[in-house]
Design an enzyme around this catalytic site. Sequence first.
Site: not given
Lengths: 826, 195
Positions: A158, A160
Site C-alpha cells: 500500500y 502513494w
Amino acid sequence: MQNTNLKRRNVLKFAALFAAVPFIDVLTSRGELLAGTIVKFSTKLVQNGEVLTAAHWGMLKLTIKDGVIVKSEPYQKVSGIENSLQHHTQDLVYAKDRVKYPMVRKSYLKDPNNPKPELRGKDEWVRVSYDEAIKLIASQLKKTRKDKGAESIFAGSYGWKSSGNMHNCRILLHRFMTATGGFTGTVGDYSTGASQVIMPHVLGTLEVYEQQTSWPIVLEHSKVVVIWGANPAATLKIAWTASDDYGLKYLEELKNSGKKIICIDPFKTETCEYLNAQWVAPLPNTDVALMIGMAHSLIEAKKYDKEFLEEYTEGFDEFKDYIYGKKDKTIKSAAWASKICGIDEKTIKELAVLFFDNTTMFMSGWGMQRAHHGEQTHWMLITLASMLGQIGKPGGGFGLSYHYSNGGVPTAKSAIVGGITANVTADENAEGAEWLQNAAKFSFPVARVADALLNPGKKIQFNGKEITYPEIDFIYWAGGNPLVHHQDTNTLIKAWRKPRTVVINEAFWTPTARMADIVMPTTTSYERNDITGTGDYSNLNIVPMKQAVKKQFESRDDYQIFSDLAKEFGVHKEYTQNKTEMQWIEEFYTKAQTQAKAMSMSMPNFREFWDKNEPITFETPYENTQFVRYADFIEDPILDPLGTPSGRIEIYSKTIEEMNYDDCKAHPSWLEPAEWLGMKKKTAEFALITPHSTHRLHSQLNNTSLREKYAVANREPVWINTKDAKAKGIKSGDIVRVFNDRGQILVGAIVSDEVRKSVIKIDQGAWYDPMQRGEIGSLCLNGSVNVLTKDIPTSKLGNGNSSNTALVNIEKYTKAAPELSIFRQP
Amino acid sequence: MIRGLMIGFIFLSGSVFASESLYSSSVKDIYTSPDGKRSEGRLLPTSEVKILEKKDGKVKVEIEGFMKDGVSSAVYFTTGKRILTAGLSKKAKFDIKVISTSKDKDGVQWSKVVLTAYTTDDNLTKDLSALYKNAEAMYKDNCSICHPAHPNNEYTSNQWPSMIKSMSNRTAMTKEDVYLVTQFLQKHSKDIGDK
C-alpha cells in the site's frame, strides 16, 4: 537543445537496420524490430532546456542545465494559491538519502535461513551487485512460496507510488506476483477505510471517490458551505493521478463568493483562515454526537423534510426512536450533544436551523472517519443531509470528495490513457492458475497488517464475513512507507520481525527501506519516461512525463527490476509481452487516441505528442458543469434507484442489523471511542489529531528543503493551545516530548489559539527516526506521529484505521536533543 | 475494439438453430413483431434466450425472468435483486406469460414470466463462459490500472452497477463494454455468484 547529433546518429542506425531487412514492411514492423533502438531514440535527454513532467502535485516544468535539474515550477498557474509541493523536484532526484546501490542486510546475506529478523533496522548494510540481488530475491521468493504457499507472500504494498501509468510500481509488483504464482493482497485503504465499507450499505456505492456536484453549481446555488473535518487548501495540492490545479482555483472562487462558510474542525485549518470562515471546534471524535444534537434540534423546531425522508430514505423512524431514547432512555438533544462535543447548545441549534433554512452544501473530509467507530460519521452526516432534504438539488446535499483530487471540477469530454495492469496470464501449469481462483480469500483489510503479521490464523469479522489471517513469511513492498503510515509504530516493528524476508524497492532510505533485508534502488519518476492523465474526476489532460535526467547511481526502474525477476521465474515474456517502456507508453496513448476517434475528437499521433512535450487538454462540455450528484435518483427513485437493498438511502440497514455487531449498529449512533477526552479514566491528558500535512504528500517530500518551511527546532511541529502551553511551561520553538503508553516522539512547539484547548495537532507523515535504530519503544527524533496512535480497527464492519483516536501527554524536553540522522545515508 | 470485432465475427459465423439456448453478447434491441423497426425493449448482455424460430435475419425468442409487482418495464434475472435481463418500453405490448408467483423476504410479490420477443439474428452465442471471461479480462484490465481490482464477490448485485457507473468514466471502456462488465459482476457478486 544539444541532441542534434544524437538524433542524426539514430536516424543512421534506423537506415542501416532497414537496409538489412528489405522485405519487411518497415512501417508496421518498426516497433518490434527496433525495440532496443527506440529506447535510445526516445530517451535522448535534454541537456539544456525545459522538460514537462507530472507528479501527484501537478504538471511540472523542469529547467535542465548541463543535464542537471536546476528548477522545478508549476507548468500552469490557474489560481492565486501557491502549491508549495511543486518546487522541489531537484531535491528528490539529488537527495542525500538516495538508495544508490542494491543493499542487503548483513545477517540476511550471511544466512537467509537464519536471518535474525530482530536486527532489522540496526544491522549493517552490504552492497551487492544488481544481478546478485535479483538472484537472491528470486531464490528466496521461490523457497517461501514452495514451503509456505502463495498466501505467505505479502505484496499488498500500500502507498502513494509516484504518478505515471507505466512505472506504477505497486501494480508492477502485483503483475509480477500474479505471473509467478500468487500473493496475499489487501482490501481498502488508509484514507477512507471505514467510509468506503459503510457507504455501499447506505448509498449503494463507494461515494468517497466519486464526482461531486460541480463547483459552478455550488458557486451559483449554495448559500451556506460547511467544510466538515477537511482542509482542502492543503489536500487539493495533490491527486491520485496528477493534480489538474483547478480544485484550488474553485476554492479561490469560493473565497470570493461572499457565501457563508463554516469550518467544523478541532483545528483552525489554513482553509478556515483562507476562506475567513466561521470556526466551530468540537472535541475530536465527537462529530457524530454534534450531528445527532442537530438532528434533534431540527425535529423539535419542525424544520426537517418529512417528504424527502419518506420518498428517498429507509428507516428514519427507527433512527428517530433512537434520538428520543426509546430503548436507552436518553434523549439526544442539543444539550446532550453539547456535553459530549463541547459546542454550546445554542450554537448547535442555530447551525441546524441555518442549514435547513438555506441551501447548504456539506463538504466533508475523511479525517473524522479515521477514528474509532469512524463508520458512523459519514452515515450520520448523510442522515442529517437527508433531514434537510437537499440531496440531489443544485447546491445542496453533501460531498465526501471536494477536498480530494480536484473533486467537483467538471468532467471533461476526454479520452483515457491506458496503463500497466496486474492482469497477466499466469502459467497454467503452475499453482498460479489455482491461486488466481483463491486470490480474494487471503486478502485482509489493509490497516490490519500488523495484527495479521502478529496473529497468523486469527479469525476476524469484516463486513459480515469472517477472514482468517494467513501466515506471512515474505514481504515485498514497492511505493509505500508503512513504518510511517501505519498506526502504533512500535507494535508494527514487533510485527515486522515475524517474516523471514522483507524486500523493498525504494529511491530513498525511508524508515521502511531501513527495516528491509534487501533494498533495490529505484529511479524517481524524473529518471524514466511515463505518461499520465490529470484530475482524477475532471480527466482534463494527458501529460507526457519525459525523462528529465539520467538514472542516478545504480537505480533501476521498477519495471526493469520486475522484468529481470520474471526472467528468473521463466515468465519474462508473459510479464513484459516483449515490450519496452516506450512501446507500452505508446500503446497506452494509442488506447486513448482510439477512444478519442470514436468520440469524433482528434488527437495527434504518439510521436508528435511525445516530441511536442506539451499536455493534451480536453474541452469540458457545458452540461458537465451543471452536474448535480444524485439528481437522477431524486428525479426518479424507481428507475434510478440507489444500489442499496431498498434502492433508497438507508438510514436503517437491515443488512448491517443482521451482522449483529456491537461496534456498528443498524443506524447511525453515538458510540464512545476507546480513547477520548470525555472518557472516565483518561489514559493521558490531551487528544491528538493527525491530519494531512500542508507541505507533504503523506511522507513524500519530507526529505526535501521544503521541510525548512515548517520544521520547528528541526522537528515536525506540534500545535498546542496557548493556555495548555502556559500550564506546561512551553513556548513556541521549544522541543516537546509527546508520549503515551505506546511510544514517544520529539516535536517542535507552535503555541497557538488555532487549536482547541486540550487538543494537540501533529501532521502525519514525518519520517520515523528512532534514537536507537531497530529498537522497540525508542524515542523518535523527527516526530513521526504514528508512534503515538492506536492500532485498533474502526469497527468489525470497516476495519479502517483509527489514527485520530488517541490521548497523549506533553512535556517540555529539557535534555540535549540528539540531531536527526534519517535524511542521510544509513 | 479488435476483441469486439472478433467476437462479432465468431457469433456471426455460428449458425443459429431453433429451440437452442443462446446468450446475448451485447445490448440487443427487442421487438413485439418480426418486422419491428423501432426498439421496444433492450436485452442485456449475458441474458439467456430460447430460440423459437428463425427467419430473414430475425429470431423469435423466449426470455425467462422475473417481474416485480408494480414494475411493468423490467424483467429481472432473479427475484429481489436488481439484475436486469430486459428493459421494456412502457407502451410496448409484449406477449408475457406468468408461470408462477412468489413473495420475497420483504413481502414484495414477484412473477416468474416468459416473454416472447423478436430480435436480430446476431450477437448471440452458446459460449457463456467465453463471454464472462472476456468481461472479466476487460474489468481487470481497466480497473487495475489505478487500484487493485476489487474481487467480484466483494459487493452485492445491487451495489455493482452504482460502483461501475461512478468509476467507468475514468476508464476507456465503451458504454457497451460497461453493460457487459456490469452484468458479469452482478452475476458473480457476493449474493449471486460462488461464495
